[in-house]
Motif scaffolding. Sequence first.
Motif, PDB file in Angstrom:
ATOM      1  N   GLY A  69     -32.639 103.724  42.716  1.00 26.46           N
ATOM      2  CA  GLY A  69     -33.883 103.268  41.901  1.00 26.46           C
ATOM      3  C   GLY A  69     -33.912 101.618  42.452  1.00 26.46           C
ATOM      4  O   GLY A  69     -33.557 100.918  43.234  1.00 26.46           O
ATOM      5  N   LEU A  70     -35.255 101.029  41.951  1.00 26.51           N
ATOM      6  CA  LEU A  70     -35.624 100.306  42.694  1.00 26.51           C
ATOM      7  C   LEU A  70     -36.500  99.419  41.491  1.00 26.51           C
ATOM      8  O   LEU A  70     -36.042 100.214  40.325  1.00 26.51           O
ATOM      9  CB  LEU A  70     -36.941 100.573  42.867  1.00 26.51           C
ATOM     10  N   LYS A  71     -35.535  97.837  40.730  1.00 24.86           N
ATOM     11  CA  LYS A  71     -36.486  96.616  40.330  1.00 24.86           C
ATOM     12  C   LYS A  71     -36.899  95.685  40.769  1.00 24.86           C
ATOM     13  O   LYS A  71     -36.425  95.240  42.008  1.00 24.86           O
ATOM     14  CB  LYS A  71     -35.286  96.835  39.524  1.00 24.86           C
ATOM     15  N   TYR A  72     -38.416  95.600  40.186  1.00 24.23           N
ATOM     16  CA  TYR A  72     -39.237  94.537  40.930  1.00 24.23           C
ATOM     17  C   TYR A  72     -38.635  93.494  40.229  1.00 24.23           C
ATOM     18  O   TYR A  72     -38.223  93.235  38.861  1.00 24.23           O
ATOM     19  CB  TYR A  72     -40.301  95.138  40.667  1.00 24.23           C
ATOM     20  N   LYS A  73     -38.037  92.450  40.749  1.00 27.93           N
ATOM     21  CA  LYS A  73     -37.690  91.025  40.452  1.00 27.93           C
ATOM     22  C   LYS A  73     -38.557  89.874  41.356  1.00 27.93           C
ATOM     23  O   LYS A  73     -37.942  90.264  42.254  1.00 27.93           O
ATOM     24  CB  LYS A  73     -36.453  90.652  40.103  1.00 27.93           C
ATOM     25  N   ASN A  74     -39.577  88.937  40.671  1.00 26.85           N
ATOM     26  CA  ASN A  74     -40.299  88.205  41.907  1.00 26.85           C
ATOM     27  C   ASN A  74     -40.955  88.207  42.856  1.00 26.85           C
ATOM     28  O   ASN A  74     -40.462  87.974  43.875  1.00 26.85           O
ATOM     29  CB  ASN A  74     -39.112  87.525  41.579  1.00 26.85           C
ATOM     30  N   LYS A  76     -39.792  91.102  44.411  1.00 31.11           N
ATOM     31  CA  LYS A  76     -39.307  91.073  45.437  1.00 31.11           C
ATOM     32  C   LYS A  76     -37.966  92.973  44.735  1.00 31.11           C
ATOM     33  O   LYS A  76     -38.284  93.111  43.376  1.00 31.11           O
ATOM     34  CB  LYS A  76     -38.179  90.545  45.663  1.00 31.11           C
ATOM     35  N   GLU A  77     -38.160  93.642  46.000  1.00 30.20           N
ATOM     36  CA  GLU A  77     -37.809  95.012  45.777  1.00 30.20           C
ATOM     37  C   GLU A  77     -35.750  94.984  45.498  1.00 30.20           C
ATOM     38  O   GLU A  77     -35.291  94.079  46.299  1.00 30.20           O
ATOM     39  CB  GLU A  77     -37.495  96.042  46.140  1.00 30.20           C
ATOM     40  N   LYS A  78     -35.361  95.282  44.076  1.00 31.18           N
ATOM     41  CA  LYS A  78     -33.775  95.320  44.724  1.00 31.18           C
ATOM     42  C   LYS A  78     -33.551  96.517  43.908  1.00 31.18           C
ATOM     43  O   LYS A  78     -33.940  97.803  42.941  1.00 31.18           O
ATOM     44  CB  LYS A  78     -33.303  94.836  43.054  1.00 31.18           C
TER      45      LYS A  78
END
Length: 265
Positions: A69-74, A76-78
């Motif tokens: 899964g991908l989470k976008y944070k600031n 950036k991809e996490k």
Amino acid sequence: MDPKIAKADEKIQKIISEKRRKSVEDKRVGSEIFDKQTLETLYKLANQGYMDVLNGAISTGKEANVLKGLKYKNGKEKFIAVKIYRIATSDFKKMQYYIQGDPRFNIKSNNKRQLINNWVNKEFRNLTRGFDAEVSVPKPIVALNNVLLLEFIGDDEGNPAQTVRNQKPEDVDDFLDKLLFETKKFIHDANLIHGDLSTFNILNKDENPVIIDVSQSVVRDHPIANELLVRDIKNIFNEFKKLGASTSIKEIKEKLDLGNDLDID
Ligand SMILES: Nc1ncnc2c1ncn2[C@@H]1O[C@H](COP(=O)(O)OP(=O)(O)OP(=O)(O)O)[C@@H](O)[C@H]1O
Ligand SMILES: [Mg+2]
């Protein structure tokens, strides 16, 4: 189709179609595991901000599928790992066997969904215990119904770490030492017995072990704890011996700080 489900499906399809490249494998995983309840659960998790995009399969197993899964944070991809238990092919007998006798789960239900939800919850709680005891396990993020989100073990490009089964450690003795140190903390600090410790369930992250797949792990005063511990020790001994480690059961017991109470032939 129920309008609520249709909406969930639409959202998940959107999530899926956002992927940069849609591989054949993804399509297979999609049709295999996304039953209605799973779709709703993924939808909820996306809505609650835990993830933004599902990005392909890491592993398609007998009982569970692990996706990226991908989470976008600031900006950036996490990456995160998304472990989805399939209702249809889960081994309920096994689940019942391990859950019965665990003082944390007083359930007598035969309801399959409920059993799976408990099972996922058990994996989450076991991971939390391990993580809090500073054992090298993926950090748990959240468990909801049959879905568990956890820290992605891999590199910054999103390539998952391989299992020890697939990627033999460069220095087997050194790797085993590190593994036994982590297992010792799991036993004595997290107070848990893994129950399925094998080279399939240990990731090789840059030559350091990460212990995964702790759904079946039990507390040390569980009636089957000793039986599982003996099995784990024998497994690790046999498998690492095959990889070329110079070790013995006695040495493993010593490194796990188990004293003389445990009889292993
Ligand atoms: N946190 C993670 N980061 C990266 N890869 C992972 C992670 N967790 C699991 N995997 C990958 O997914 C595979 C299956 O995970 P796991 O062992 O937890 O599931 P399982 O219960 O064995 O599933 P099944 O029994 O259905 O095969 C692992 O062997 C590993 O390759
Ligand atoms: Mg496994």
